[in-house]
Design a protein around this motif. Sequence first.
Motif, PDB file in Angstrom:
ATOM      1  N   VAL A 118       3.723  20.869  -2.471  1.00 55.18           N
ATOM      2  CA  VAL A 118       4.914  20.325  -1.626  1.00 55.18           C
ATOM      3  C   VAL A 118       4.505  19.407  -0.635  1.00 55.18           C
ATOM      4  CG1 VAL A 118       7.205  19.843  -1.212  1.00 55.18           C
ATOM      5  CG2 VAL A 118       6.674  21.197  -3.071  1.00 55.18           C
ATOM      6  N   LEU A 119       4.443  19.838   0.741  1.00 59.99           N
ATOM      7  CA  LEU A 119       4.014  19.656   1.764  1.00 59.99           C
ATOM      8  C   LEU A 119       2.554  18.499   1.665  1.00 59.99           C
ATOM      9  CD1 LEU A 119       5.365  22.561   3.485  1.00 59.99           C
ATOM     10  CD2 LEU A 119       6.524  20.581   3.396  1.00 59.99           C
ATOM     11  N   THR A 120       1.554  19.133   1.268  1.00 58.86           N
ATOM     12  CA  THR A 120       0.455  18.193   1.382  1.00 58.86           C
ATOM     13  C   THR A 120       0.390  16.862  -0.186  1.00 58.86           C
ATOM     14  OG1 THR A 120      -0.860  20.493   1.014  1.00 58.86           O
ATOM     15  CG2 THR A 120      -2.139  18.321   0.059  1.00 58.86           C
ATOM     16  N   ARG A 121       0.915  16.773  -0.338  1.00 57.28           N
ATOM     17  CA  ARG A 121       1.177  15.592  -1.299  1.00 57.28           C
ATOM     18  C   ARG A 121       2.223  14.663  -0.185  1.00 57.28           C
ATOM     19  NH1 ARG A 121       1.958  13.019  -6.419  1.00 57.28           N
ATOM     20  NH2 ARG A 121       3.115  11.983  -6.673  1.00 57.28           N
ATOM     21  N   ASP A 122       3.331  15.342   0.286  1.00 58.73           N
ATOM     22  CA  ASP A 122       4.112  14.260   1.659  1.00 58.73           C
ATOM     23  C   ASP A 122       2.623  14.028   2.291  1.00 58.73           C
ATOM     24  OD1 ASP A 122       6.850  13.517   1.814  1.00 58.73           O
ATOM     25  OD2 ASP A 122       6.748  14.635   3.576  1.00 58.73           O
ATOM     26  N   HIS A 123       2.185  14.914   2.934  1.00 61.04           N
ATOM     27  CA  HIS A 123       1.110  14.568   4.115  1.00 61.04           C
ATOM     28  C   HIS A 123       0.523  13.236   3.805  1.00 61.04           C
ATOM     29  CE1 HIS A 123       0.650  18.876   5.913  1.00 61.04           C
ATOM     30  NE2 HIS A 123       2.145  18.022   5.912  1.00 61.04           N
ATOM     31  N   ASP A 124       0.420  13.145   2.361  1.00 63.78           N
ATOM     32  CA  ASP A 124      -0.779  12.363   1.728  1.00 63.78           C
ATOM     33  C   ASP A 124      -0.048  11.668   1.754  1.00 63.78           C
ATOM     34  OD1 ASP A 124      -3.052  14.155   1.167  1.00 63.78           O
ATOM     35  OD2 ASP A 124      -2.372  14.479  -0.666  1.00 63.78           O
ATOM     36  N   ARG A 125       1.062  11.054   1.200  1.00 67.54           N
ATOM     37  CA  ARG A 125       1.704  10.079   1.525  1.00 67.54           C
ATOM     38  C   ARG A 125       1.837   9.193   2.471  1.00 67.54           C
ATOM     39  NH1 ARG A 125       5.512   9.194  -3.395  1.00 67.54           N
ATOM     40  NH2 ARG A 125       6.705   8.316  -1.376  1.00 67.54           N
ATOM     41  N   VAL A 126       1.581  10.484   3.880  1.00 65.76           N
ATOM     42  CA  VAL A 126       2.195   9.682   5.224  1.00 65.76           C
ATOM     43  C   VAL A 126       0.915   8.951   5.981  1.00 65.76           C
ATOM     44  CG1 VAL A 126       2.670  10.454   7.687  1.00 65.76           C
ATOM     45  CG2 VAL A 126       3.762  11.738   5.974  1.00 65.76           C
ATOM     46  N   THR A 127      -0.537   9.622   5.606  1.00 66.22           N
ATOM     47  CA  THR A 127      -1.744   9.222   5.831  1.00 66.22           C
ATOM     48  C   THR A 127      -1.605   8.310   5.287  1.00 66.22           C
ATOM     49  OG1 THR A 127      -2.579  11.040   4.314  1.00 66.22           O
ATOM     50  CG2 THR A 127      -2.433  11.628   6.483  1.00 66.22           C
ATOM     51  N   GLY A 128      -1.742   7.936   4.178  1.00 65.71           N
ATOM     52  CA  GLY A 128      -1.763   6.768   3.174  1.00 65.71           C
ATOM     53  C   GLY A 128      -1.063   5.287   4.332  1.00 65.71           C
ATOM     54  N   LEU A 129       0.198   5.482   4.767  1.00 66.90           N
ATOM     55  CA  LEU A 129       0.826   4.994   5.021  1.00 66.90           C
ATOM     56  C   LEU A 129      -0.092   4.488   6.342  1.00 66.90           C
ATOM     57  CD1 LEU A 129       4.579   6.102   4.455  1.00 66.90           C
ATOM     58  CD2 LEU A 129       3.406   4.080   3.985  1.00 66.90           C
ATOM     59  N   LEU A 130      -0.560   4.841   7.288  1.00 69.23           N
ATOM     60  CA  LEU A 130      -1.541   5.174   8.485  1.00 69.23           C
ATOM     61  C   LEU A 130      -2.344   4.408   8.460  1.00 69.23           C
ATOM     62  CD1 LEU A 130      -0.680   8.265  10.341  1.00 69.23           C
ATOM     63  CD2 LEU A 130      -0.302   6.514  11.048  1.00 69.23           C
ATOM     64  N   LYS A 131      -3.442   4.961   7.422  1.00 70.85           N
ATOM     65  CA  LYS A 131      -4.727   3.893   6.692  1.00 70.85           C
ATOM     66  C   LYS A 131      -4.359   2.853   7.105  1.00 70.85           C
ATOM     67  CE  LYS A 131      -6.830   7.340   4.602  1.00 70.85           C
ATOM     68  NZ  LYS A 131      -7.408   8.115   3.513  1.00 70.85           N
ATOM     69  N   GLN A 132      -3.003   2.175   6.219  1.00 71.08           N
ATOM     70  CA  GLN A 132      -2.645   0.998   6.286  1.00 71.08           C
ATOM     71  C   GLN A 132      -2.633   0.302   7.459  1.00 71.08           C
ATOM     72  OE1 GLN A 132       0.031  -0.431   3.039  1.00 71.08           O
ATOM     73  NE2 GLN A 132       0.572   2.225   2.461  1.00 71.08           N
ATOM     74  N   LEU A 133      -1.376   1.007   8.557  1.00 69.65           N
ATOM     75  CA  LEU A 133      -1.136   0.670   9.437  1.00 69.65           C
ATOM     76  C   LEU A 133      -2.378  -0.005  10.131  1.00 69.65           C
ATOM     77  CD1 LEU A 133       0.389  -0.250  11.896  1.00 69.65           C
ATOM     78  CD2 LEU A 133       0.464   2.545  12.391  1.00 69.65           C
ATOM     79  N   LYS A 134      -3.902   1.241   9.923  1.00 64.84           N
ATOM     80  CA  LYS A 134      -5.335   1.478  10.502  1.00 64.84           C
ATOM     81  C   LYS A 134      -5.677  -0.335  10.103  1.00 64.84           C
ATOM     82  CE  LYS A 134      -8.859   4.114  12.095  1.00 64.84           C
ATOM     83  NZ  LYS A 134      -9.465   5.294  11.952  1.00 64.84           N
ATOM     84  N   ALA A 135      -5.598  -0.197   8.863  1.00 66.60           N
ATOM     85  CA  ALA A 135      -6.088  -1.596   8.407  1.00 66.60           C
ATOM     86  C   ALA A 135      -5.961  -2.976   8.997  1.00 66.60           C
ATOM     87  CB  ALA A 135      -6.198  -1.687   6.795  1.00 66.60           C
ATOM     88  N   LEU A 136      -4.369  -2.793   9.201  1.00 70.66           N
ATOM     89  CA  LEU A 136      -3.565  -4.046   9.753  1.00 70.66           C
ATOM     90  C   LEU A 136      -4.235  -4.174  11.260  1.00 70.66           C
ATOM     91  CD1 LEU A 136      -0.400  -4.515   7.715  1.00 70.66           C
ATOM     92  CD2 LEU A 136      -2.128  -5.788   7.575  1.00 70.66           C
ATOM     93  N   PRO A 137      -4.455  -5.869  10.966  1.00 69.87           N
ATOM     94  CA  PRO A 137      -5.211  -5.528  12.601  1.00 69.87           C
ATOM     95  C   PRO A 137      -4.182  -6.126  13.490  1.00 69.87           C
ATOM     96  CG  PRO A 137      -4.942  -7.924  11.520  1.00 69.87           C
ATOM     97  CD  PRO A 137      -5.389  -6.586  10.632  1.00 69.87           C
ATOM     98  N   GLY A 138      -3.610  -5.210  14.857  1.00 71.96           N
ATOM     99  CA  GLY A 138      -2.954  -5.644  15.797  1.00 71.96           C
ATOM    100  C   GLY A 138      -3.301  -6.490  16.552  1.00 71.96           C
ATOM    101  N   VAL A 139      -2.199  -6.754  17.887  1.00 73.16           N
ATOM    102  CA  VAL A 139      -2.109  -7.749  18.294  1.00 73.16           C
ATOM    103  C   VAL A 139      -3.733  -8.087  19.191  1.00 73.16           C
ATOM    104  CG1 VAL A 139      -1.294  -6.859  20.676  1.00 73.16           C
ATOM    105  CG2 VAL A 139      -1.172  -9.281  20.559  1.00 73.16           C
ATOM    106  N   THR A 140      -4.371  -6.698  19.888  1.00 76.97           N
ATOM    107  CA  THR A 140      -5.420  -6.596  20.433  1.00 76.97           C
ATOM    108  C   THR A 140      -7.028  -7.146  19.156  1.00 76.97           C
ATOM    109  OG1 THR A 140      -5.681  -3.715  20.029  1.00 76.97           O
ATOM    110  CG2 THR A 140      -4.513  -5.297  21.764  1.00 76.97           C
ATOM    111  N   LYS A 141      -6.380  -7.143  17.956  1.00 78.80           N
ATOM    112  CA  LYS A 141      -7.794  -7.334  16.918  1.00 78.80           C
ATOM    113  C   LYS A 141      -7.344  -8.996  15.825  1.00 78.80           C
ATOM    114  CE  LYS A 141      -9.457  -3.498  16.782  1.00 78.80           C
ATOM    115  NZ  LYS A 141     -10.169  -2.369  15.433  1.00 78.80           N
ATOM    116  N   GLY A 142      -6.216  -9.551  16.887  1.00 75.73           N
ATOM    117  CA  GLY A 142      -5.926 -11.034  16.986  1.00 75.73           C
ATOM    118  C   GLY A 142      -5.014 -11.561  15.124  1.00 75.73           C
ATOM    119  N   GLY A 143      -4.208  -9.998  15.458  1.00 77.46           N
ATOM    120  CA  GLY A 143      -3.874 -10.466  14.186  1.00 77.46           C
ATOM    121  C   GLY A 143      -1.953 -11.015  14.484  1.00 77.46           C
ATOM    122  N   THR A 144      -1.660 -11.497  12.956  1.00 76.18           N
ATOM    123  CA  THR A 144      -0.770 -12.596  13.124  1.00 76.18           C
ATOM    124  C   THR A 144       0.481 -12.197  12.934  1.00 76.18           C
ATOM    125  OG1 THR A 144      -0.552 -12.454  10.093  1.00 76.18           O
ATOM    126  CG2 THR A 144      -2.257 -14.404  11.801  1.00 76.18           C
TER     127      THR A 144
END
Length: 274
Positions: A118-144
């Motif tokens: 149960v907890l591992t599945r929840d970890h996977d959901r959180v890390t999936g969100l973090l991967k999306q966050l990392k993939a989107l460019p922030g202001v330091t990388k020219g994010g719109t």
Amino acid sequence: MPSRSQVQRLLADGLDYEEAGHRLGVPAGQAFLIATGLPADGGDTLTAAEQHRAGMPQESTQHLADPPAENPTGKDGTRRWLRRRAVTDRWMRQAAEQWDARPKGDRAPGDVHELTSVLTRDHDRVTGLLKQLKALPGVTKGGTGPDLARRESLVALIAQALESHEPAEQRHLWPAVRDALDTGDRLADQAVEQETEGMSTLTALRGTSPDSEEFDELAERLESQVRRHVAFEDAVFTRLRENLPQQDRERLGAEVVEAWQSAPTVPHPHGRQD
């Protein structure tokens, strides 16, 4: 390819290897190799004769072999290009309009009951969100503007997940770890410390504007903290499965799921509803 005499002539004129290499169109380390016949990394023990070769400087040459790396994503021109690219690309615009970062599927399907699963599945959901966050460019990388808004929404989704995940672990997982493992107290204390640090970073992140460099720095810190914490818990889960009976882990997993299901439903940050 420049000749040895060309390099040595520039050195005789008072230039260093960086400037000589720049004028000849080669890296500084290559200019050193041409002039001396030796690698700039200093990996070999030099003989007395080699130490006195023409072109041998008195100081270390390691910096010639490892010149400073340049990150083009930090340049203003690169950021402007990325913004124009995002605005003019039809497929990128279409993907942005359909974007919904929420994890797909049930948080705890009916066939998943055991605590570590149960907890591992929840970890996977959180890390999936973090991967999306990392993939989107922030202001330091020219994010719109839309990129920054999505990053803020992802942080809100991560917070929603962790605000119920961490209390469930502290109520059900770590007491079991303390009782079942001979080093359980130490492991539980270390885990709670990690969780406290991560939640502190998350709180700071939620209070920071997404169009600031501080937001990007905090987002990177949070991703690193969560990744390290998940790896730590994975190791604990392995030991727990070896030392806590299956029926006890099933019971605890069901208690975690029940706690999640009874928690208030929080709306999607962008107002979407399932």
